[in-house]
Design an enzyme around this catalytic site. Structure first.
Site, PDB file in Angstrom:
ATOM      1  N   HIS A 206       0.850  -1.191   0.000  1.00  0.00           N
ATOM      2  CA  HIS A 206       0.000   0.000   0.000  1.00  0.00           C
ATOM      3  C   HIS A 206       0.879   1.232   0.000  1.00  0.00           C
ATOM      4  O   HIS A 206       1.953   1.248   0.621  1.00  0.00           O
ATOM      5  CB  HIS A 206      -0.903   0.000   1.238  1.00  0.00           C
ATOM      6  CG  HIS A 206      -2.054   0.962   1.153  1.00  0.00           C
ATOM      7  ND1 HIS A 206      -1.910   2.301   1.419  1.00  0.00           N
ATOM      8  CD2 HIS A 206      -3.358   0.780   0.817  1.00  0.00           C
ATOM      9  CE1 HIS A 206      -3.081   2.903   1.264  1.00  0.00           C
ATOM     10  NE2 HIS A 206      -3.974   2.010   0.899  1.00  0.00           N
TER      11      HIS A 206
ATOM     12  N   ASP B 116      -7.718  -4.450  -0.436  1.00  0.00           N
ATOM     13  CA  ASP B 116      -8.282  -4.714  -1.756  1.00  0.00           C
ATOM     14  C   ASP B 116      -8.221  -6.193  -2.123  1.00  0.00           C
ATOM     15  O   ASP B 116      -9.103  -6.711  -2.809  1.00  0.00           O
ATOM     16  CB  ASP B 116      -7.540  -3.893  -2.821  1.00  0.00           C
ATOM     17  CG  ASP B 116      -7.666  -2.403  -2.579  1.00  0.00           C
ATOM     18  OD1 ASP B 116      -8.801  -1.934  -2.440  1.00  0.00           O
ATOM     19  OD2 ASP B 116      -6.643  -1.721  -2.501  1.00  0.00           O
TER      20      ASP B 116
END
Length: 437
Positions: A313, A371
């Site tokens: 991320h 995600d």
């Protein structure tokens, strides 16, 4: 924000036009790094700061969300995301983000009752859907219909009034799930299902997505809780691209429906809201467990152009605190639905195992992120990939309206107007066309 008057930053710059200096105050927040206040930089030096992508710029003050990417911390109004996701409902989290405190039982009851009444759409909006092609992307329908709400609910458009701002915020949170569900139903040619005021937020949303007239669809509580967690974990994430878009548009005094529609448009970008869809596409491209080793070698080869989607991320350098919660939720859903033999989900679990044990990925902090798991859960729930970003928008609407309200109520607020580093032609004289040939 506190201005530490005893702390300042001195800047000395030498350029082709000469030397300049500036003394800039340092501002301290309640948490996180201090920031250098550069608002007077151009006055003192005749220069602007240059920060493409705004990665090193604090564009506003906010008391809503705090992120410490190095430590894997995400707080909403001071509460850790883990505690909210495991103990609060999405509606309770929405109240917290909007008003800054967890509601009492009486406040929660009143808030839910009021929100339930706002779920319904003006019946004329049904006709609006007929203007879209049946194969239109649900995000296109959502973006256009949300913007059009200003033509139906004009009693909340006066952003100078606190009551109007609050009314519009509640309407958006309540109505966007209905629009999202109807967008899905429209694209698959099924009748619209009206919202049920007796159902909690996530249960009602799943019911609108999957119920059909006469089939007496009953929402599985395990799946409703999984949806609630997905919504909570995506509700707000500080000053990301779509939130910044909402604030930017809101700084002009635009109506709230236009602001949130702009946020939806920004979220639609594959670099922002399409990451879970990209992770699922990656799994489908790998195909089988046997294809994982070769794929991983390509990922490690910087010249291959292959990326490990759903891992790592930009903000979180070690682990995404939201991912751990969704990891457990993902396994709960798979077990509840008996999908442990689903080839794609089985492939995902094996990829997760290898990536979390491989020193190459561990040393780089490339752990599964939110995600990776949200895409798997949504697939298990039977939601098509075209709806993934729409689900993201349903959740993030809470954060957008909270940030929009905060921006609108800031007495120091002003229209956003970034500057630039001009690299084009210098001043030149116009040449008539006859002399250009």
């Amino acid at each position: 924000m506190e201005n530490n008057k005893n702390t300042s930053a001195s800047l000395h710059v030498e350029s082709a036009t000469g030397a300049a200096g500036a003394t800039l105050p340092v501002l301290d927040g309640s948490m996180g790094p201090s920031v250098i206040d550069v608002r007077t930089l151009s006055q003192q030096t005749g220069m602007f700061s240059f920060d493409p992508g705004f990665g090193g710029t604090a564009a506003c003050t906010s008391s809503i969300t705090f992120i410490d990417g190095d430590e894997g911390v995400l707080l909403h109004r001071g509460y850790p995301i883990e505690e909210l996701a495991l103990n609060a409902s999405f509606t309770e989290t929405a109240y917290l983000l909007l008003y800054g405190a967890l509601p009492t039982s009486a406040q929660y009851h009143d808030f839910c009752t009021d929100m339930y009444t706002h779920r319904m759409l003006n019946e004329q909006i049904r006709n609006f859907f007929n203007g879209f092609r049946r194969d239109a992307h649900p995000m296109a329908i959502l973006c256009g219909t949300v913007a059009a709400l200003s033509a139906f609910y004009n009693d909340g458009l006066d952003v100078s009034r606190a009551e109007a701002r609050d009314l519009s915020a509640r309407r958006l949170i309540a109505k966007i799930p209905t629009i999202a569900a109807w967008a899905y139903k429209y694209t698959i040619g099924e009748p619209f299902i009206y919202p049920d005021e007796a159902m909690p937020f996530s249960e009602n949303f799943l019911h609108m997505l999957f119920a059909r007239p006469g089939n007496h669809y009953k929402v599985n509580p395990v799946l409703a809780r999984a949806m609630d967690r997905i919504l909570i974990l995506h509700a707000d994430h500080e000053q990301n691209a779509s939130t910044t878009t909402v604030r930017l548009v809101g700084s002009t005094g635009a109506n709230p429906f236009a602001c949130i529609s702009a946020g939806i448009a920004a979220l639609w970008g594959p670099a922002h809201g399409g990451a879970n869809e990209a992770a699922l596409a990656m799994l489908e491209s790998i195909g089988t467990r046997e294809g994982i080793p070769a794929f991983m070698e390509k990922v490690k080869d910087r010249n291959s152009g292959i990326r490990l989607m759903g891992f790592g991320h930009r903000v979180y350098k070690n682990f995404d605190p939201r991912a751990k919660i969704l990891q457990a939720t993902c396994h709960e859903v798979i077990e509840e639905l008996g999908l442990d033999r689903d080839p794609l989900l089985d492939l995902a679990m094996e990829l997760e195992r290898i990536a979390t044990e491989d020193e190459y990925f561990v040393s780089r902090g490339l752990y599964p992120n939110v995600d990776f798991y949200s895409g798997l859960i949504l697939k298990a729930l039977g939601i098509p990939t075209s709806m993934f970003t729409v689900l993201f928008a349903v959740a993030r609407t809470v954060g957008w309206v909270s940030q929009w309200k905060e921006m609108s109520e800031d007495p120091a607020g002003r229209i956003n107007r970034p500057r630039q580093l001009y690299v084009g032609e210098k001043k030149r004289s116009f040449t008539p066309m006859k002399d250009r040939d």
